[in-house]
Design an enzyme around this catalytic site. Sequence first.
Site, short mmCIF file in Angstrom:
data_model
loop_
_atom_site.label_atom_id
_atom_site.label_comp_id
_atom_site.label_asym_id
_atom_site.label_seq_id
_atom_site.Cartn_x
_atom_site.Cartn_y
_atom_site.Cartn_z
CB THR A 64 -0.93 -0.02 1.22
OG1 THR A 64 -1.68 -1.24 1.20
CG2 THR A 64 -1.89 1.16 1.20
CG ASP A 177 -4.74 4.20 -3.64
OD1 ASP A 177 -5.46 3.22 -3.90
OD2 ASP A 177 -5.22 5.31 -3.27
N GLY A 319 -9.89 1.84 -2.44
CA GLY A 319 -8.45 1.79 -2.65
C GLY A 319 -7.78 1.01 -1.54
CD GLU A 320 -7.91 1.51 3.08
OE1 GLU A 320 -8.02 0.33 3.47
OE2 GLU A 320 -8.39 2.47 3.70
N GLY A 321 -5.77 -1.17 -1.60
CA GLY A 321 -5.47 -2.56 -1.97
C GLY A 321 -6.62 -3.49 -1.65
#
Lengths: 354, 354
Positions: A64, A177, A319-321
Site C-alpha cells: 500500500t 494506495d 483503494g488501499e489494496g
Amino acid sequence: MNLLHDTLSAIVPQDAAFRAQAHRRLEALTMPYWALGRLLDLAEDLAGITRSMRPPIARKAIFTMAGDHGVVAEGVSKYPQEVTPQMVYNFVAGGAGINALARQVGATVTVVDMGVAGDMSGLAAAGKILSRRIGPGTRNMAEGPAMSREEAVRTVEAGIDIARKAAETVDLFGTGDMGIGNTTPSSAIVAAFSGHPAAEVTGHGTGIDNEQFTHKVRIIEKCLRINRPDPKDGLDVLAKVGGFEIGGIAGLILGAAALKKPVVIDGFISAAGALIAHALCPAAAEYMIAAHRSVEQGHRIALELLGKQPLIDLDLRLGEGTGAALAMNFIEAAVRVLTEVATFDEAMVSKASA
Amino acid sequence: MNLLHDTLSAIVPQDAAFRAQAHRRLEALTMPYWALGRLLDLAEDLAGITRSMRPPIARKAIFTMAGDHGVVAEGVSKYPQEVTPQMVYNFVAGGAGINALARQVGATVTVVDMGVAGDMSGLAAAGKILSRRIGPGTRNMAEGPAMSREEAVRTVEAGIDIARKAAETVDLFGTGDMGIGNTTPSSAIVAAFSGHPAAEVTGHGTGIDNEQFTHKVRIIEKCLRINRPDPKDGLDVLAKVGGFEIGGIAGLILGAAALKKPVVIDGFISAAGALIAHALCPAAAEYMIAAHRSVEQGHRIALELLGKQPLIDLDLRLGEGTGAALAMNFIEAAVRVLTEVATFDEAMVSKASA
C-alpha cells in the site's frame, strides 16, 4: 536510470507454451466446455505468467503506497490532508479495510511511505513501514509539474526495488494506495493517455457533491493545460500530473512483471499506476490482473486502455489494496481448478455428443 | 405436511434492529462513506439474518442435490443421462469443480441423491452421499407432471430435514445441483413464475447449438401448455415442471431460513429452487444470498423475481454449488469488515468536511 532500464528490458510476454498446455487441460476438465468462464481464463493467464501448470500463488503480499498531493490546495477533496498520515497509522495498527481483507485472504500488507505530508520517521525507524519518501507530497500540479522527471524515475525505481527485494518471499503481488486527493492525478493520467475530456474521466472521489465535482474537473483541465503531459512518454505523464505513490505502484508492477510474477491491480489509482507502467512497457500488462471496476468512471476507461476485464464489480471505491485482496480469492480458486479438478479421462465421465 | 407447514411458519423477516446497528457501525468505519459498496450491504444483511454483530459463518456446508429428468427423452441436453451418476462418483472422489472450490473456501460438500437414474445405494451405504431418493428421475414432463404433488412435498421436506439436521454444525449453507437436463425444468419454472415466453428464459445449457436451442424452447413450451402450472402455488409448479433436486434445494433454503442462517444460492438451477421457496414463503428470500449471474438468460429474470443482485459475474455456468463456494469468500470478507475495521473514533482519524 540503470534499474529502470534493466527492468524494462527484462519484461517479456507470457509463455505461450504454458498457456496452451493449461488451455488443453482446462478444456478437458469434467464440466461442460469452459463452464467456469472467466475463472478458467484467469487460470490460463496464471500458467502463462508463472510458466507453471501449478502456478505458485501461496505467498501473497499487498504493498500500500502512500503519498500526498500538492493539488489538494485547490480544494479537490472532501478530506483534510492530515488523513493520509492518520490512515498510515490505522494501517499499521491493523484497523483499516485493507488489513481486514488481507487477513481474510492470507496476504501481508506493507505500507510504503512514498511521500506523505507528515513525519513518518518513527514508524519507519520501528520497521512498521517502508520509507521511500521522495518528499512531503507532490507540488501543486495546477501550477506546474507535480514532480521533476528525475523524481518520477525515483518513484518508479523505488517500486521496482521493493518488488525485487520481495522476489524470494512473494509469489503474488497486489497494489494499493493511500493519498488524500489522489483521484485527481489519476483522472489527469487517464485523460492524458486516453484523450478523453477531464469531465469523462473524473468521478466523485471520496464523496464530493456536484458543485465540488465541477470544480474538480476545472482543476484537472487546468493541470493538463498548464503541463501538457506527453502520452507517448510515461515518465513525462507521471512527472507532470502524477503522484509519488502512483509512480511507486507503476514500479511495483514493472518489478513483478520482470520477475514473471502476477500482480493484482487494485482500483482506480492503481490503474493509473498501471497505465504508467504500460506506457513504459506494454508487455507489462500481461502480468497484471485487474481486481475490480470501481464506481469512478475514469477507472472503466483506464481498464479499456489496459485491455483488462476486472474480476469484481461490487461498487468498491476505497483503494488501499482492498479490491486486490478480494480478487486474490479468485486467483486461489483459479489455481485450485487448474490443479485439482479431474479431466473426463481421469474421472471416466462420458463426454458430450458432437 | 407438518414439517413443511411448521417450517414455513417459523420463517420471519431479518431482524431490523441488528440491521440498523450494523448499518451505524459500517457508516462509521475509517473509510469514505460506504466505500466498500455492496460488501457493506452484505455485512448488513448478515447481521440482520444472524441477529449478531459478529455473524457466525465459519462452518460452511454446500449441499449438492442430484436428480435426473425424464424430459431428457425429448433430446434437450447434449450429455447422456449417465453423466449424472458419473458426476456423483466424481464428487465423491473429490475431482469435480465444486470439490476444488469448496476446499478453497473451507466448505464441506455433501452430495444428496434426490433421485438419480442409477444405483447409488453403494455410495449411500458407505456414507459417501446422503440418500433422499424420490425415484429414478422425474417423469417426462412433456407428457404430464414431472412428479406428483405428494412427491413434490417430499422433495422439499427432504431439503428442510437436511438443514435441520445440520443446525448444530453449520453456520452458512450453500446450494448446488447436478442433473443432466435440469436447465429445462429451471427454465420452465422461471417461465411459470415470470410469465415470460419460454424463448426468453431458455439458454444454451451445457452447450447446445441454435437448432437444439429451438427444439428445447419448443419442448419447454409444450411442458407448460400440457401441465399449466399455477404460479400462485409453488408446490404445483414444482410438481408439474420441476425436479427432485430442485425441490430439495427449495427445502434446504426454507430450512436455513427457519434456522435464521444465511444460504448462498448458487446458479440458475438453484435460483429455480429459490423461486419455489419464495413462492411458498416470500420472507425466505431475506435469508438468500445470490452468488452469481450465470450466462443463462433465465437466471437474470429469476434473480429479478427474487429481488437479488448477485455478487459475482464471471460467466459461470457449471452449477454443482461452484458459484456458492466462490461467493462464500465475499461473505467471509464482509464479516471481517464488520468485525475488524476500526471506526473513525476508534482510530482517531479526521472525518470529512460536511
